[in-house]
Motif scaffolding. Structure first.
Motif, PDB file in Angstrom:
ATOM      1  N   SER A 207       5.596  41.526  42.319  1.00 22.93           N
ATOM      2  CA  SER A 207       5.901  40.147  42.711  1.00 22.93           C
ATOM      3  C   SER A 207       7.290  39.986  43.320  1.00 22.93           C
ATOM      4  CB  SER A 207       5.762  39.208  41.510  1.00 22.93           C
ATOM      5  OG  SER A 207       4.413  39.095  41.127  1.00 22.93           O
ATOM      6  N   ILE A 208       8.150  40.976  43.129  1.00 27.88           N
ATOM      7  CA  ILE A 208       9.483  40.927  43.758  1.00 27.88           C
ATOM      8  C   ILE A 208       9.702  42.149  44.646  1.00 27.88           C
ATOM      9  CG2 ILE A 208      10.575  39.428  42.042  1.00 27.88           C
ATOM     10  CD1 ILE A 208      11.736  41.983  40.744  1.00 27.88           C
ATOM     11  N   SER A 209       8.608  42.755  45.092  1.00 23.75           N
ATOM     12  CA  SER A 209       8.690  43.929  45.955  1.00 23.75           C
ATOM     13  C   SER A 209       8.790  43.462  47.402  1.00 23.75           C
ATOM     14  CB  SER A 209       7.453  44.818  45.755  1.00 23.75           C
ATOM     15  OG  SER A 209       7.546  45.986  46.541  1.00 23.75           O
ATOM     16  N   VAL A 210      10.018  43.289  47.867  1.00 24.29           N
ATOM     17  CA  VAL A 210      10.274  42.663  49.161  1.00 24.29           C
ATOM     18  C   VAL A 210      11.302  43.481  49.934  1.00 24.29           C
ATOM     19  CG1 VAL A 210      11.233  40.620  50.288  1.00 24.29           C
ATOM     20  CG2 VAL A 210       9.739  40.355  48.300  1.00 24.29           C
ATOM     21  N   GLY A 211      10.998  43.762  51.196  1.00 19.29           N
ATOM     22  CA  GLY A 211      11.942  44.479  52.039  1.00 19.29           C
ATOM     23  C   GLY A 211      12.915  43.541  52.732  1.00 19.29           C
ATOM     24  N   ILE A 212      12.372  42.451  53.293  1.00 20.32           N
ATOM     25  CA  ILE A 212      13.193  41.429  53.939  1.00 20.32           C
ATOM     26  C   ILE A 212      12.964  40.113  53.207  1.00 20.32           C
ATOM     27  CG2 ILE A 212      13.626  40.121  56.046  1.00 20.32           C
ATOM     28  CD1 ILE A 212      14.546  42.988  56.259  1.00 20.32           C
ATOM     29  N   PRO A 213      13.948  39.618  52.464  1.00 21.83           N
ATOM     30  CA  PRO A 213      13.757  38.383  51.692  1.00 21.83           C
ATOM     31  C   PRO A 213      13.729  37.151  52.600  1.00 21.83           C
ATOM     32  CG  PRO A 213      16.018  39.132  51.507  1.00 21.83           C
ATOM     33  CD  PRO A 213      15.290  40.185  52.293  1.00 21.83           C
ATOM     34  N   ARG A 214      12.641  36.398  52.546  1.00 27.12           N
ATOM     35  CA  ARG A 214      12.463  35.280  53.476  1.00 27.12           C
ATOM     36  C   ARG A 214      13.375  34.093  53.149  1.00 27.12           C
ATOM     37  NH1 ARG A 214       9.644  37.916  57.499  1.00 27.12           N
ATOM     38  NH2 ARG A 214       8.586  39.590  56.399  1.00 27.12           N
ATOM     39  N   ASN A 215      13.770  33.966  51.918  1.00 27.82           N
ATOM     40  CA  ASN A 215      14.729  32.930  51.544  1.00 27.82           C
ATOM     41  C   ASN A 215      15.998  33.548  50.966  1.00 27.82           C
ATOM     42  OD1 ASN A 215      13.614  30.533  52.372  1.00 27.82           O
ATOM     43  ND2 ASN A 215      13.417  29.652  50.343  1.00 27.82           N
ATOM     44  N   GLY A 216      16.342  34.716  51.475  1.00 27.49           N
ATOM     45  CA  GLY A 216      17.486  35.458  50.949  1.00 27.49           C
ATOM     46  C   GLY A 216      18.808  34.728  51.090  1.00 27.49           C
ATOM     47  N   ILE A 217      18.993  34.023  52.198  1.00 23.33           N
ATOM     48  CA  ILE A 217      20.258  33.313  52.418  1.00 23.33           C
ATOM     49  C   ILE A 217      20.420  32.201  51.385  1.00 23.33           C
ATOM     50  CG2 ILE A 217      21.507  31.799  54.013  1.00 23.33           C
ATOM     51  CD1 ILE A 217      20.414  33.507  56.308  1.00 23.33           C
ATOM     52  N   LYS A 218      19.329  31.474  51.114  1.00 24.54           N
ATOM     53  CA  LYS A 218      19.403  30.417  50.096  1.00 24.54           C
ATOM     54  C   LYS A 218      19.701  31.010  48.717  1.00 24.54           C
ATOM     55  CE  LYS A 218      16.564  26.698  52.013  1.00 24.54           C
ATOM     56  NZ  LYS A 218      15.359  25.862  51.783  1.00 24.54           N
ATOM     57  N   ALA A 219      19.114  32.166  48.429  1.00 23.43           N
ATOM     58  CA  ALA A 219      19.381  32.817  47.142  1.00 23.43           C
ATOM     59  C   ALA A 219      20.844  33.207  47.029  1.00 23.43           C
ATOM     60  CB  ALA A 219      18.490  34.047  46.981  1.00 23.43           C
ATOM     61  N   LEU A 220      21.389  33.781  48.096  1.00 25.71           N
ATOM     62  CA  LEU A 220      22.794  34.183  48.091  1.00 25.71           C
ATOM     63  C   LEU A 220      23.710  32.976  47.896  1.00 25.71           C
ATOM     64  CD1 LEU A 220      22.810  36.796  50.996  1.00 25.71           C
ATOM     65  CD2 LEU A 220      23.246  37.270  48.577  1.00 25.71           C
ATOM     66  N   LYS A 221      23.375  31.867  48.549  1.00 20.85           N
ATOM     67  CA  LYS A 221      24.191  30.661  48.411  1.00 20.85           C
ATOM     68  C   LYS A 221      24.105  30.104  46.995  1.00 20.85           C
ATOM     69  CE  LYS A 221      24.414  29.121  53.207  1.00 20.85           C
ATOM     70  NZ  LYS A 221      24.114  28.052  54.177  1.00 20.85           N
ATOM     71  N   ALA A 222      22.919  30.136  46.408  1.00 22.16           N
ATOM     72  CA  ALA A 222      22.747  29.642  45.035  1.00 22.16           C
ATOM     73  C   ALA A 222      23.610  30.443  44.066  1.00 22.16           C
ATOM     74  CB  ALA A 222      21.281  29.724  44.627  1.00 22.16           C
ATOM     75  N   VAL A 223      23.593  31.744  44.233  1.00 19.09           N
ATOM     76  CA  VAL A 223      24.375  32.623  43.354  1.00 19.09           C
ATOM     77  C   VAL A 223      25.872  32.418  43.573  1.00 19.09           C
ATOM     78  CG1 VAL A 223      24.943  35.032  42.892  1.00 19.09           C
ATOM     79  CG2 VAL A 223      22.549  34.348  43.118  1.00 19.09           C
ATOM     80  N   ALA A 224      26.288  32.425  44.828  1.00 17.32           N
ATOM     81  CA  ALA A 224      27.720  32.332  45.139  1.00 17.32           C
ATOM     82  C   ALA A 224      28.295  30.956  44.791  1.00 17.32           C
ATOM     83  CB  ALA A 224      27.953  32.640  46.613  1.00 17.32           C
ATOM     84  N   GLU A 225      27.596  29.900  45.183  1.00 17.73           N
ATOM     85  CA  GLU A 225      28.110  28.541  44.959  1.00 17.73           C
ATOM     86  C   GLU A 225      28.186  28.186  43.480  1.00 17.73           C
ATOM     87  OE1 GLU A 225      25.739  25.887  47.286  1.00 17.73           O
ATOM     88  OE2 GLU A 225      26.423  26.728  49.203  1.00 17.73           O
ATOM     89  N   SER A 226      27.330  28.802  42.672  1.00 18.04           N
ATOM     90  CA  SER A 226      27.343  28.512  41.232  1.00 18.04           C
ATOM     91  C   SER A 226      28.345  29.379  40.474  1.00 18.04           C
ATOM     92  CB  SER A 226      25.933  28.738  40.656  1.00 18.04           C
ATOM     93  OG  SER A 226      25.595  30.121  40.662  1.00 18.04           O
ATOM     94  N   GLY A 227      28.943  30.337  41.166  1.00 16.48           N
ATOM     95  CA  GLY A 227      29.877  31.248  40.510  1.00 16.48           C
ATOM     96  C   GLY A 227      29.187  32.412  39.836  1.00 16.48           C
ATOM     97  N   GLY A 228      27.940  32.662  40.212  1.00 14.43           N
ATOM     98  CA  GLY A 228      27.180  33.757  39.614  1.00 14.43           C
ATOM     99  C   GLY A 228      27.279  35.034  40.422  1.00 14.43           C
ATOM    100  N   PHE A 229      26.320  35.928  40.205  1.00 14.88           N
ATOM    101  CA  PHE A 229      26.311  37.207  40.914  1.00 14.88           C
ATOM    102  C   PHE A 229      24.923  37.826  40.837  1.00 14.88           C
ATOM    103  CE2 PHE A 229      27.975  37.734  36.620  1.00 14.88           C
ATOM    104  CZ  PHE A 229      27.155  38.723  36.087  1.00 14.88           C
ATOM    105  N   MET A 230      24.747  38.948  41.498  1.00 14.80           N
ATOM    106  CA  MET A 230      23.488  39.703  41.494  1.00 14.80           C
ATOM    107  C   MET A 230      23.665  40.975  40.674  1.00 14.80           C
ATOM    108  SD  MET A 230      21.266  38.036  43.403  1.00 14.80           S
ATOM    109  CE  MET A 230      20.040  39.359  43.460  1.00 14.80           C
ATOM    110  N   ILE A 231      22.573  41.414  40.069  1.00 17.58           N
ATOM    111  CA  ILE A 231      22.581  42.661  39.312  1.00 17.58           C
ATOM    112  C   ILE A 231      21.219  43.342  39.477  1.00 17.58           C
ATOM    113  CG2 ILE A 231      21.784  41.580  37.154  1.00 17.58           C
ATOM    114  CD1 ILE A 231      23.670  43.511  35.648  1.00 17.58           C
ATOM    115  N   ASP A 232      21.209  44.661  39.460  1.00 20.40           N
ATOM    116  CA  ASP A 232      19.964  45.430  39.576  1.00 20.40           C
ATOM    117  C   ASP A 232      19.592  46.062  38.243  1.00 20.40           C
ATOM    118  OD1 ASP A 232      19.820  44.851  42.260  1.00 20.40           O
ATOM    119  OD2 ASP A 232      20.596  46.795  42.929  1.00 20.40           O
TER     120      ASP A 232
END
Length: 295
Positions: A207-232
């Motif tokens: 369900s998260i197996s994606v090569g090009i994220p179609r809403n990736g920019i919105k996800a990045l903004k959500a993480v950055a604007e909230s003061g969060g981050f990404m983790i693998d």
């Protein structure tokens, strides 16, 4: 160290057993309002079975495009609901492109999240529910799996709206979690860019197996604007989390469904969470949708 305030938001209890039902409910309502006879979707599985079930309840014809590697249980849901299913000999990204071109050519109503502007209005309701269920005490962190990026950006929109309405005094930090075998959003976040380089995804979390994220920019903004981050997290950590979550909470999640929880476990192990932090993670899909991985 144990976390004193870890909350699991269980979206496996939705009508077709996934978080995607929030978006599909709105998508079908808009299709009816716009008098559309056919609705289409591309999906790795959950969005497809969701729109399929809701379309069946509303009597709307639907065509579904999924990669042929989609779990059998998810494809079975589609067929039982009466959908016309196209098993695409390729990746989710290729199924998405084919669905988009078909919808454009034949005038079908496209449910795909990154295309349809209304679906975020369904996904944001998870934030409303989290805040209401916590008596409007805002979590310090909301940890969610990220594929296309639609879900985490939708949840963020809900938190922002309640903040702007003056119903809460802050916004939680949004933490996005990807499989290290499908992590375009994490890579972009770490490079501080809104451009995504393509690496074929190979994660067991379909369900998260994606090569090009179609809403990736919105996800990045959500993480950055909230003061969060990404983790693998690794696929092994995801599989282990299925068992640990189920045996300690009674919630059986599919691989992508527990990826957020796997992220919480990793954050705790890395010392990035404090004992008293209020942490919420969302289980986005039922383990019954992918029994083979759990087995």
């Amino acid at each position: 160290m144990k976390l004193d305030n870890l909350y699991i938001k269980d979206d496996t209890r939705n009508p077709t057993l996934s978080f995607k039902d929030r978006a599909s409910a709105v998508g079908i309502a808009k299709a009816k309002e716009l008098k559309k006879d056919v609705i289409v979707a591309s999906s790795t599985g959950n969005a497809a079975s969701s729109i399929s079930g809701f379309a069946a309840s509303a009597g709307i014809k639907n065509y579904i495009f999924v990669p042929k590697t989609a779990p059998e249980a998810k494809v079975t849901q589609l067929l039982v609901f009466g959908s016309t299913v196209f098993l695409v000999d390729g990746t989710y990204d290729e199924a998405f492109e084919l669905c988009f071109k078909a919808a454009e050519r034949f005038g079908w109503y496209n449910r795909s999240c990154a295309i349809n502007p209304y679906l975020v209005e369904g996904k944001k309701t998870v934030a409303f529910e989290i805040l209401e269920q916590l008596n409007f005490k805002v979590p310090d962190y909301v940890v969610m799996a990220v594929g296309d990026g639609c879900s985490i950006s939708g949840a963020y929109k809900g938190f922002v709206e309640f903040y702007k309405l003056g119903l809460v005094d802050k916004i939680p930090k949004m933490i996005g979690v990807q499989s290290e075998k499908s992590n375009p959003v994490t890579r972009a976040f770490n490079k501080n860019t809104y451009e995504f380089d393509y690496i074929p995804p190979t994660t067991i979390a379909d369900s998260i197996s994606v090569g090009i994220p179609r809403n990736g920019i919105k996800a990045l903004k959500a993480v950055a604007e909230s003061g969060g981050f990404m983790i693998d997290v690794s696929d092994e950590e995801i599989i282990e989390s299925i068992r640990i979550l189920a045996s300690n909470s009674g919630i059986f999640g599919e691989p992508a469904g527990v990826t957020g929880f796997a992220g919480v476990r990793k954050l705790k192990k890395l010392g990035l969470l404090k004992k008293e932090d209020i942490v919420v993670t969302v289980v986005t899909g039922s383990g019954l949708k992918d029994l083979k991985t759990a087995q």
